[in-house]
Scaffold this motif. Structure first.
Motif, PDB file in Angstrom:
ATOM      1  N   LYS A 101      38.421  15.521  -3.286  1.00 14.48           N
ATOM      2  CA  LYS A 101      38.291  15.632  -1.836  1.00 14.48           C
ATOM      3  C   LYS A 101      37.887  14.308  -1.187  1.00 14.48           C
ATOM      4  CE  LYS A 101      33.493  17.324  -1.631  1.00 14.48           C
ATOM      5  NZ  LYS A 101      32.631  18.476  -1.250  1.00 14.48           N
ATOM      6  N   LYS A 102      37.291  13.413  -1.973  1.00 13.36           N
ATOM      7  CA  LYS A 102      36.888  12.114  -1.434  1.00 13.36           C
ATOM      8  C   LYS A 102      38.076  11.184  -1.223  1.00 13.36           C
ATOM      9  CE  LYS A 102      32.352  12.353  -3.681  1.00 13.36           C
ATOM     10  NZ  LYS A 102      31.481  11.776  -4.732  1.00 13.36           N
ATOM     11  N   VAL A 103      39.194  11.473  -1.901  1.00 14.95           N
ATOM     12  CA  VAL A 103      40.378  10.622  -1.762  1.00 14.95           C
ATOM     13  C   VAL A 103      41.556  11.393  -1.189  1.00 14.95           C
ATOM     14  CG1 VAL A 103      39.656   9.111  -3.633  1.00 14.95           C
ATOM     15  CG2 VAL A 103      41.105  11.064  -4.157  1.00 14.95           C
ATOM     16  N   ARG A 104      41.263  12.549  -0.610  1.00 18.63           N
ATOM     17  CA  ARG A 104      42.322  13.409  -0.077  1.00 18.63           C
ATOM     18  C   ARG A 104      43.118  12.712   1.018  1.00 18.63           C
ATOM     19  NH1 ARG A 104      45.939  15.372   2.155  1.00 18.63           N
ATOM     20  NH2 ARG A 104      46.234  17.488   2.928  1.00 18.63           N
ATOM     21  N   TYR A 105      42.472  11.852   1.813  1.00 19.40           N
ATOM     22  CA  TYR A 105      43.122  11.216   2.951  1.00 19.40           C
ATOM     23  C   TYR A 105      43.247   9.705   2.727  1.00 19.40           C
ATOM     24  CZ  TYR A 105      41.860  15.709   4.857  1.00 19.40           C
ATOM     25  OH  TYR A 105      41.716  17.050   5.047  1.00 19.40           O
ATOM     26  N   PRO A 106      44.153   9.041   3.486  1.00 19.56           N
ATOM     27  CA  PRO A 106      44.348   7.598   3.324  1.00 19.56           C
ATOM     28  C   PRO A 106      43.027   6.839   3.458  1.00 19.56           C
ATOM     29  CG  PRO A 106      46.057   8.514   4.721  1.00 19.56           C
ATOM     30  CD  PRO A 106      45.060   9.615   4.489  1.00 19.56           C
ATOM     31  N   LYS A 107      42.927   5.707   2.761  1.00 21.85           N
ATOM     32  CA  LYS A 107      41.659   4.989   2.695  1.00 21.85           C
ATOM     33  C   LYS A 107      41.180   4.506   4.057  1.00 21.85           C
ATOM     34  CE  LYS A 107      44.058   0.812   1.074  1.00 21.85           C
ATOM     35  NZ  LYS A 107      44.143  -0.175  -0.033  1.00 21.85           N
ATOM     36  N   LYS A 108      42.105   4.112   4.961  1.00 22.84           N
ATOM     37  CA  LYS A 108      41.691   3.669   6.291  1.00 22.84           C
ATOM     38  C   LYS A 108      41.037   4.804   7.062  1.00 22.84           C
ATOM     39  CE  LYS A 108      45.063  -0.046   6.879  1.00 22.84           C
ATOM     40  NZ  LYS A 108      46.194  -0.556   7.693  1.00 22.84           N
ATOM     41  N   VAL A 109      41.609   6.002   6.944  1.00 21.73           N
ATOM     42  CA  VAL A 109      41.041   7.170   7.622  1.00 21.73           C
ATOM     43  C   VAL A 109      39.708   7.546   6.994  1.00 21.73           C
ATOM     44  CG1 VAL A 109      41.409   9.604   8.170  1.00 21.73           C
ATOM     45  CG2 VAL A 109      43.311   7.999   8.307  1.00 21.73           C
ATOM     46  N   ARG A 110      39.620   7.444   5.674  1.00 24.63           N
ATOM     47  CA  ARG A 110      38.355   7.765   4.999  1.00 24.63           C
ATOM     48  C   ARG A 110      37.247   6.854   5.465  1.00 24.63           C
ATOM     49  NH1 ARG A 110      41.411   7.729   0.057  1.00 24.63           N
ATOM     50  NH2 ARG A 110      40.225   5.913  -0.632  1.00 24.63           N
ATOM     51  N   ALA A 111      37.544   5.569   5.599  1.00 23.17           N
ATOM     52  CA  ALA A 111      36.523   4.612   6.020  1.00 23.17           C
ATOM     53  C   ALA A 111      36.025   4.916   7.424  1.00 23.17           C
ATOM     54  CB  ALA A 111      37.087   3.197   5.955  1.00 23.17           C
ATOM     55  N   LEU A 112      36.959   5.199   8.334  1.00 25.01           N
ATOM     56  CA  LEU A 112      36.574   5.501   9.709  1.00 25.01           C
ATOM     57  C   LEU A 112      35.832   6.826   9.792  1.00 25.01           C
ATOM     58  CD1 LEU A 112      36.671   4.664  12.629  1.00 25.01           C
ATOM     59  CD2 LEU A 112      38.920   5.705  12.834  1.00 25.01           C
ATOM     60  N   GLY A 113      36.326   7.824   9.070  1.00 23.36           N
ATOM     61  CA  GLY A 113      35.667   9.120   9.084  1.00 23.36           C
ATOM     62  C   GLY A 113      34.259   9.050   8.514  1.00 23.36           C
ATOM     63  N   LYS A 114      34.068   8.190   7.512  1.00 26.58           N
ATOM     64  CA  LYS A 114      32.747   8.030   6.918  1.00 26.58           C
ATOM     65  C   LYS A 114      31.757   7.466   7.928  1.00 26.58           C
ATOM     66  CE  LYS A 114      30.493   6.024   2.847  1.00 26.58           C
ATOM     67  NZ  LYS A 114      30.695   5.186   1.629  1.00 26.58           N
ATOM     68  N   ASP A 155      54.613  12.134   5.183  1.00 30.70           N
ATOM     69  CA  ASP A 155      53.612  11.202   5.709  1.00 30.70           C
ATOM     70  C   ASP A 155      53.065  11.681   7.046  1.00 30.70           C
ATOM     71  OD1 ASP A 155      53.710   9.493   3.565  1.00 30.70           O
ATOM     72  OD2 ASP A 155      55.181   8.147   4.462  1.00 30.70           O
ATOM     73  N   VAL A 156      53.950  12.208   7.891  1.00 33.17           N
ATOM     74  CA  VAL A 156      53.520  12.725   9.193  1.00 33.17           C
ATOM     75  C   VAL A 156      52.494  13.829   9.014  1.00 33.17           C
ATOM     76  CG1 VAL A 156      54.237  14.031  11.230  1.00 33.17           C
ATOM     77  CG2 VAL A 156      55.597  12.082  10.465  1.00 33.17           C
ATOM     78  N   GLU A 157      52.792  14.796   8.141  1.00 34.18           N
ATOM     79  CA  GLU A 157      51.877  15.913   7.939  1.00 34.18           C
ATOM     80  C   GLU A 157      50.560  15.455   7.337  1.00 34.18           C
ATOM     81  OE1 GLU A 157      52.265  18.900   9.168  1.00 34.18           O
ATOM     82  OE2 GLU A 157      54.125  18.077   9.999  1.00 34.18           O
ATOM     83  N   ARG A 158      50.622  14.473   6.451  1.00 35.14           N
ATOM     84  CA  ARG A 158      49.388  13.969   5.850  1.00 35.14           C
ATOM     85  C   ARG A 158      48.509  13.303   6.895  1.00 35.14           C
ATOM     86  NH1 ARG A 158      48.487   9.330   1.280  1.00 35.14           N
ATOM     87  NH2 ARG A 158      46.557  10.138   0.437  1.00 35.14           N
ATOM     88  N   MET A 159      49.122  12.531   7.786  1.00 34.39           N
ATOM     89  CA  MET A 159      48.349  11.835   8.811  1.00 34.39           C
ATOM     90  C   MET A 159      47.802  12.803   9.860  1.00 34.39           C
ATOM     91  SD  MET A 159      50.369   8.204   9.298  1.00 34.39           S
ATOM     92  CE  MET A 159      51.979   8.927   9.570  1.00 34.39           C
ATOM     93  N   VAL A 160      48.576  13.825  10.184  1.00 37.08           N
ATOM     94  CA  VAL A 160      48.082  14.840  11.130  1.00 37.08           C
ATOM     95  C   VAL A 160      46.872  15.546  10.535  1.00 37.08           C
ATOM     96  CG1 VAL A 160      48.600  17.048  12.235  1.00 37.08           C
ATOM     97  CG2 VAL A 160      50.284  15.203  12.297  1.00 37.08           C
ATOM     98  N   THR A 161      46.965  15.944   9.270  1.00 40.45           N
ATOM     99  CA  THR A 161      45.857  16.631   8.605  1.00 40.45           C
ATOM    100  C   THR A 161      44.619  15.748   8.560  1.00 40.45           C
ATOM    101  OG1 THR A 161      47.418  17.874   7.232  1.00 40.45           O
ATOM    102  CG2 THR A 161      45.125  17.803   6.499  1.00 40.45           C
ATOM    103  N   ALA A 162      44.829  14.472   8.259  1.00 43.41           N
ATOM    104  CA  ALA A 162      43.701  13.541   8.204  1.00 43.41           C
ATOM    105  C   ALA A 162      43.049  13.390   9.567  1.00 43.41           C
ATOM    106  CB  ALA A 162      44.182  12.182   7.689  1.00 43.41           C
ATOM    107  N   ARG A 163      43.857  13.299  10.608  1.00 45.05           N
ATOM    108  CA  ARG A 163      43.318  13.150  11.959  1.00 45.05           C
ATOM    109  C   ARG A 163      42.519  14.384  12.366  1.00 45.05           C
ATOM    110  NH1 ARG A 163      46.700  10.069  16.409  1.00 45.05           N
ATOM    111  NH2 ARG A 163      46.041   8.465  14.940  1.00 45.05           N
TER     112      ARG A 163
END
Length: 292
Positions: A101-114, A155-163
């Motif tokens: 779950k810590k790497v579920r989303y792209p690293k840029k999104v993870r950094a900002l979300g953190k 990629d679209v669905e992954r980015m939507v989910t991350a957002r």
């Protein structure tokens, strides 16, 4: 259809959902998912199960099993739980979700979300669009689908989910103070069509009424202000530190030195002073919604 068959069908549908591919540019993510996949394969082989047999037991196709074991597909929590049960792993496979779950989303999104997850105060000005923390899934999807060169559907669905996952910041306890300022023009752009636009305006009203959120609109007829160069972000933390970024200052790179932060804070506060008040902004959104 039996309950077991129904559950297997549900898992198969979830396995085929887009947005669970491994980002090859995310070295840490690749390492984690590859390790989990290797452990899963070793456990399966240790109990003498072929991939096809194991797939039938957990409701996944053989090809999907090979993708997960080969580190090409991010396993869902439900899959890991089911795999743990089928292979009799005693919770070892299910526990892998804590790393996955810590790497579920792209690293840029993870950094900002953190960072957003730790901030006690967040200030956000957006010049050309509605901020991602305020977007509905449909609005975000329409934006990603409009990009050129185009993203793949996965990629679209992954980015939507991350957002959407980043929006858990609104559910934090204790809740952070969040201040948004947005321009009027993006609010009038019917991205995704009338119904999507209508729902987006409703979402803004919902969030603008939260006790810890202030939402302000900058009228198009307003005078020049410091945000015309682009977005501004300010995040403050409980230990007194802060980080900020402005498209028009310091080449858009993140800054944390007090002198630089004071400049960004001056810019953001000037923008807030020129914008409609939170009460006036909600009234504006209600009027705009009434025009749809």
């Amino acid at each position: 259809m039996t309950a077991v068959e129904a559950e297997a069908g549900r898992l198969k549908e979830e396995a085929d959902e887009p947005g669970w591919e491994v980002d090859p540019d995310d070295e840490w993510g690749v390492a984690v998912i590859t390790t989990v996949g290797r452990q899963l394969k070793l456990r399966r082989e240790a109990v003498g199960m072929r991939a096809a047999e194991f797939g039938r037991a957990v409701g996944y196709g053989e090809d999907m099993i090979y993708k997960i074991e080969g580190g090409k597909r991010i396993p869902r929590q439900e899959f890991l739980d089911k795999a743990d049960e089928v292979l009799g792993a005693g919770g070892l496979i299910a526990a892998a979700w804590e790393d996955v779950k810590k790497v579920r989303y792209p690293k840029k999104v993870r950094a900002l979300g953190k960072l957003e997850g730790k901030a006690v105060e967040i200030g956000l000005y957006e010049c050309n669009s509605i901020h991602g923390l305020l977007q509905t899934p449909e609005h975000a999807r329409a934006l990603f689908e409009a990009c050129q060169p185009p993203y793949s559907p996965d990629d679209v669905e992954r980015m939507v989910t991350a957002r959407m996952d980043r929006q858990s910041v609104f559910d934090r306890n204790p809740a952070p103070a969040i201040h948004f300022v947005m321009e009027e023009a993006p609010l009038r752009r019917e991205i995704g069509g009338t119904m999507v636009w209508h729902r987006q305006l409703e979402r803004l009203l919902e969030l603008g009424r939260l006790w810890n959120v202030t939402l302000q609109v900058m009228p198009t007829k307003s005078d020049a202000h410091p945000g015309l160069d682009g977005r501004i972000e300010l995040l403050k933390f409980a230990d007194g530190t802060a980080v900020g970024r402005g498209d028009g200052a310091f080449n858009g790179r993140p800054v944390s030195e007090p002198r630089q932060l004071r400049i960004l804070e001056l810019q953001f506060n000037t923008i807030r002073a020129q914008a409609l008040t939170p009460r006036e902004s909600l009234a504006f959104l209600k009027r705009l919604l009434g025009e749809t």
